[in-house]
Design a protein around this motif. Sequence first.
Motif, PDB file in Angstrom:
ATOM      1  N   THR A 126     -47.587   0.573 -23.949  1.00 51.06           N
ATOM      2  CA  THR A 126     -47.563   0.784 -22.170  1.00 51.06           C
ATOM      3  C   THR A 126     -48.389  -0.569 -21.715  1.00 51.06           C
ATOM      4  O   THR A 126     -49.206  -1.098 -22.139  1.00 51.06           O
ATOM      5  CB  THR A 126     -48.403   2.024 -21.985  1.00 51.06           C
ATOM      6  OG1 THR A 126     -47.967   3.199 -22.660  1.00 51.06           O
ATOM      7  CG2 THR A 126     -48.807   2.124 -20.485  1.00 51.06           C
ATOM      8  N   VAL A 127     -48.256  -0.653 -20.490  1.00 59.03           N
ATOM      9  CA  VAL A 127     -48.605  -1.836 -19.678  1.00 59.03           C
ATOM     10  C   VAL A 127     -48.539  -1.407 -18.258  1.00 59.03           C
ATOM     11  O   VAL A 127     -47.758  -0.737 -17.559  1.00 59.03           O
ATOM     12  CB  VAL A 127     -47.831  -3.217 -19.829  1.00 59.03           C
ATOM     13  CG1 VAL A 127     -46.457  -2.773 -19.400  1.00 59.03           C
ATOM     14  CG2 VAL A 127     -48.553  -4.208 -19.189  1.00 59.03           C
ATOM     15  N   GLN A 128     -49.890  -1.641 -17.699  1.00 63.28           N
ATOM     16  CA  GLN A 128     -50.181  -1.446 -16.279  1.00 63.28           C
ATOM     17  C   GLN A 128     -50.349  -2.705 -15.541  1.00 63.28           C
ATOM     18  O   GLN A 128     -50.735  -3.778 -16.116  1.00 63.28           O
ATOM     19  CB  GLN A 128     -51.367  -0.467 -15.839  1.00 63.28           C
ATOM     20  CG  GLN A 128     -51.338   0.665 -16.555  1.00 63.28           C
ATOM     21  CD  GLN A 128     -52.614   1.709 -16.058  1.00 63.28           C
ATOM     22  OE1 GLN A 128     -52.636   2.318 -15.169  1.00 63.28           O
ATOM     23  NE2 GLN A 128     -53.381   1.396 -17.031  1.00 63.28           N
ATOM     24  N   ALA A 129     -49.687  -2.808 -14.428  1.00 55.81           N
ATOM     25  CA  ALA A 129     -50.021  -4.200 -13.318  1.00 55.81           C
ATOM     26  C   ALA A 129     -50.066  -3.681 -11.963  1.00 55.81           C
ATOM     27  O   ALA A 129     -49.674  -2.691 -11.773  1.00 55.81           O
ATOM     28  CB  ALA A 129     -48.694  -5.012 -13.535  1.00 55.81           C
ATOM     29  N   PHE A 130     -50.926  -4.188 -11.480  1.00 54.33           N
ATOM     30  CA  PHE A 130     -51.578  -4.286 -10.144  1.00 54.33           C
ATOM     31  C   PHE A 130     -51.384  -5.551  -9.357  1.00 54.33           C
ATOM     32  O   PHE A 130     -51.665  -6.675  -9.868  1.00 54.33           O
ATOM     33  CB  PHE A 130     -52.934  -3.592  -9.876  1.00 54.33           C
ATOM     34  CG  PHE A 130     -53.158  -2.564 -10.704  1.00 54.33           C
ATOM     35  CD1 PHE A 130     -53.013  -1.136 -10.156  1.00 54.33           C
ATOM     36  CD2 PHE A 130     -53.380  -2.542 -12.120  1.00 54.33           C
ATOM     37  CE1 PHE A 130     -53.510   0.042 -11.052  1.00 54.33           C
ATOM     38  CE2 PHE A 130     -53.837  -1.551 -12.798  1.00 54.33           C
ATOM     39  CZ  PHE A 130     -53.456  -0.149 -12.265  1.00 54.33           C
ATOM     40  N   ARG A 131     -50.918  -5.761  -8.072  1.00 49.21           N
ATOM     41  CA  ARG A 131     -50.911  -6.760  -7.172  1.00 49.21           C
ATOM     42  C   ARG A 131     -51.769  -6.159  -6.056  1.00 49.21           C
ATOM     43  O   ARG A 131     -51.369  -5.447  -5.363  1.00 49.21           O
ATOM     44  CB  ARG A 131     -49.708  -7.138  -6.858  1.00 49.21           C
ATOM     45  CG  ARG A 131     -49.551  -8.275  -5.743  1.00 49.21           C
ATOM     46  CD  ARG A 131     -48.318  -8.701  -5.458  1.00 49.21           C
ATOM     47  NE  ARG A 131     -48.353  -9.977  -4.622  1.00 49.21           N
ATOM     48  CZ  ARG A 131     -47.324 -10.785  -4.015  1.00 49.21           C
ATOM     49  NH1 ARG A 131     -46.205 -10.237  -4.248  1.00 49.21           N
ATOM     50  NH2 ARG A 131     -47.519 -11.764  -3.434  1.00 49.21           N
ATOM     51  N   GLN A 132     -52.969  -7.009  -6.016  1.00 53.60           N
ATOM     52  CA  GLN A 132     -53.972  -6.614  -4.989  1.00 53.60           C
ATOM     53  C   GLN A 132     -54.797  -7.908  -4.568  1.00 53.60           C
ATOM     54  O   GLN A 132     -55.164  -8.933  -5.651  1.00 53.60           O
ATOM     55  CB  GLN A 132     -54.766  -5.406  -5.168  1.00 53.60           C
ATOM     56  CG  GLN A 132     -55.528  -5.867  -6.683  1.00 53.60           C
ATOM     57  CD  GLN A 132     -56.338  -4.288  -7.098  1.00 53.60           C
ATOM     58  OE1 GLN A 132     -55.845  -3.222  -7.178  1.00 53.60           O
ATOM     59  NE2 GLN A 132     -57.430  -4.653  -7.277  1.00 53.60           N
ATOM     60  N   ALA A 164     -54.674 -11.108 -28.212  1.00 52.16           N
ATOM     61  CA  ALA A 164     -54.745 -10.155 -27.124  1.00 52.16           C
ATOM     62  C   ALA A 164     -53.979 -10.499 -25.867  1.00 52.16           C
ATOM     63  O   ALA A 164     -53.971  -9.803 -24.770  1.00 52.16           O
ATOM     64  CB  ALA A 164     -56.283  -9.654 -26.842  1.00 52.16           C
ATOM     65  N   GLY A 165     -53.580 -11.876 -25.770  1.00 52.90           N
ATOM     66  CA  GLY A 165     -53.165 -12.289 -24.566  1.00 52.90           C
ATOM     67  C   GLY A 165     -51.610 -11.985 -24.577  1.00 52.90           C
ATOM     68  O   GLY A 165     -51.004 -12.344 -23.490  1.00 52.90           O
ATOM     69  N   LEU A 166     -51.073 -11.521 -25.652  1.00 48.18           N
ATOM     70  CA  LEU A 166     -49.668 -11.072 -25.562  1.00 48.18           C
ATOM     71  C   LEU A 166     -49.404 -10.195 -24.519  1.00 48.18           C
ATOM     72  O   LEU A 166     -50.488  -9.324 -24.156  1.00 48.18           O
ATOM     73  CB  LEU A 166     -49.328 -10.511 -26.909  1.00 48.18           C
ATOM     74  CG  LEU A 166     -49.404 -11.626 -28.075  1.00 48.18           C
ATOM     75  CD1 LEU A 166     -49.062 -11.327 -29.275  1.00 48.18           C
ATOM     76  CD2 LEU A 166     -48.189 -12.607 -27.818  1.00 48.18           C
ATOM     77  N   PRO A 167     -48.144  -9.721 -23.867  1.00 47.37           N
ATOM     78  CA  PRO A 167     -47.913  -8.856 -22.896  1.00 47.37           C
ATOM     79  C   PRO A 167     -48.296  -7.436 -23.488  1.00 47.37           C
ATOM     80  O   PRO A 167     -48.844  -6.475 -22.678  1.00 47.37           O
ATOM     81  CB  PRO A 167     -46.435  -9.060 -22.723  1.00 47.37           C
ATOM     82  CG  PRO A 167     -46.212 -10.305 -23.044  1.00 47.37           C
ATOM     83  CD  PRO A 167     -47.104 -10.818 -24.038  1.00 47.37           C
ATOM     84  N   GLY A 196     -67.545  -3.569 -13.709  1.00 47.69           N
ATOM     85  CA  GLY A 196     -67.809  -3.194 -14.627  1.00 47.69           C
ATOM     86  C   GLY A 196     -66.964  -3.369 -15.934  1.00 47.69           C
ATOM     87  O   GLY A 196     -67.156  -2.901 -16.998  1.00 47.69           O
ATOM     88  N   LYS A 197     -65.808  -3.796 -15.525  1.00 49.48           N
ATOM     89  CA  LYS A 197     -64.645  -3.899 -16.548  1.00 49.48           C
ATOM     90  C   LYS A 197     -64.522  -5.314 -17.070  1.00 49.48           C
ATOM     91  O   LYS A 197     -64.891  -6.192 -16.537  1.00 49.48           O
ATOM     92  CB  LYS A 197     -63.179  -3.542 -15.766  1.00 49.48           C
ATOM     93  CG  LYS A 197     -63.191  -2.037 -15.705  1.00 49.48           C
ATOM     94  CD  LYS A 197     -61.826  -1.813 -15.048  1.00 49.48           C
ATOM     95  CE  LYS A 197     -61.455  -0.144 -15.021  1.00 49.48           C
ATOM     96  NZ  LYS A 197     -62.481   0.283 -14.091  1.00 49.48           N
ATOM     97  N   ASP A 255     -53.639  -0.504 -25.330  1.00 50.34           N
ATOM     98  CA  ASP A 255     -54.264  -0.703 -26.345  1.00 50.34           C
ATOM     99  C   ASP A 255     -55.465  -1.734 -26.201  1.00 50.34           C
ATOM    100  O   ASP A 255     -55.931  -2.078 -27.229  1.00 50.34           O
ATOM    101  CB  ASP A 255     -53.545  -0.893 -27.529  1.00 50.34           C
ATOM    102  CG  ASP A 255     -52.570  -2.139 -27.715  1.00 50.34           C
ATOM    103  OD1 ASP A 255     -52.520  -2.692 -26.410  1.00 50.34           O
ATOM    104  OD2 ASP A 255     -51.843  -2.338 -28.502  1.00 50.34           O
ATOM    105  N   SER A 256     -55.836  -2.102 -25.135  1.00 45.93           N
ATOM    106  CA  SER A 256     -56.670  -2.982 -24.632  1.00 45.93           C
ATOM    107  C   SER A 256     -57.324  -2.701 -23.694  1.00 45.93           C
ATOM    108  O   SER A 256     -57.090  -1.962 -22.662  1.00 45.93           O
ATOM    109  CB  SER A 256     -56.094  -4.468 -24.460  1.00 45.93           C
ATOM    110  OG  SER A 256     -57.149  -5.294 -24.150  1.00 45.93           O
TER     111      SER A 256
END
Length: 305
Positions: A94-100, A205-208, A288-289, A110-111
Amino acid sequence: MKRKTAIAGAAFGLGAVMLFASGYSAMADTSGYDVYKTAAKNLKTQTSLTVHAEWSVSDNGKPLVTGTADAKVNKDDQTGSMKATVGDGSLSKTVQAFRQDGKVIVQTGDSDVYRVLEQGDSRWQRQGAHAGPPAAAEPVLDALMGHVRELATVENAADGSKQAALHLEGRQVPALVNAIGSMLVAHASGEGAGWHGKMASDDPAGLPWGGQPMDLSAALPKLKDKIKVETVALDAGISPADVLTSQKAEIHVTGNDEEGKPHELVLRVAADFSDLSTTTPDRVDLTGKQTVEISKDDRKWGWKH
């Protein structure tokens, strides 16, 4: 380099042909054709929208790869959010992406690391226009489809909505679609093909997917001979307000592997469009992330070939 360019061009070509076949060419007569063209363009003019998409690939009836994606886009604010999942039956990512705030933020399931990339303008975005395919693509692809448009149908519902369909099989499948489709299937199922990602630091960890590459090609049969697009089924829904509400595609490709065993690959893609001009994309609070700044020069994600 030439081979990479040819494959990239073929991928764009097939995607564009299918897009316009299911979109701008999905009506049987001139008036219907214009109705659908208007509906597709009306969708594009919406200031915001929500998209739910699902796709799958099966081989001789056995599911190989599945995926889902939920996206929210606001063009005026240049913001967006997306969550996507892809799996092969034994592994799911699973991957999440945000444009803001002028940045793209990516986090994998998993990261705990959020990777932040400064967002520039799209290559297709010029003079403040929203990103999209070159305007010249429409008449070119329209001409390439030729008489195929005459095989399409459109049905009117009692509530004013419409259902458009273009179903092709055998010799009805345009030679261009067949040739490009066969080329892409052969490449996608070939040795070493698949999605790969890498950061300049070689940080896994830099992989998609936040770890080892997910080689989706490993699940596909290695087709080598008699590869052919057998059927193409494209369907679309149009609202009473003449706005595109859904798109579906199902494509059957046959071919033999290295041992001569026959295979039938079925690709299914479906997308629904909702909350038109009322969508507010999700945001992520990075307070905090753990974050990592990624420059464009360090980002090396793409299709391995």
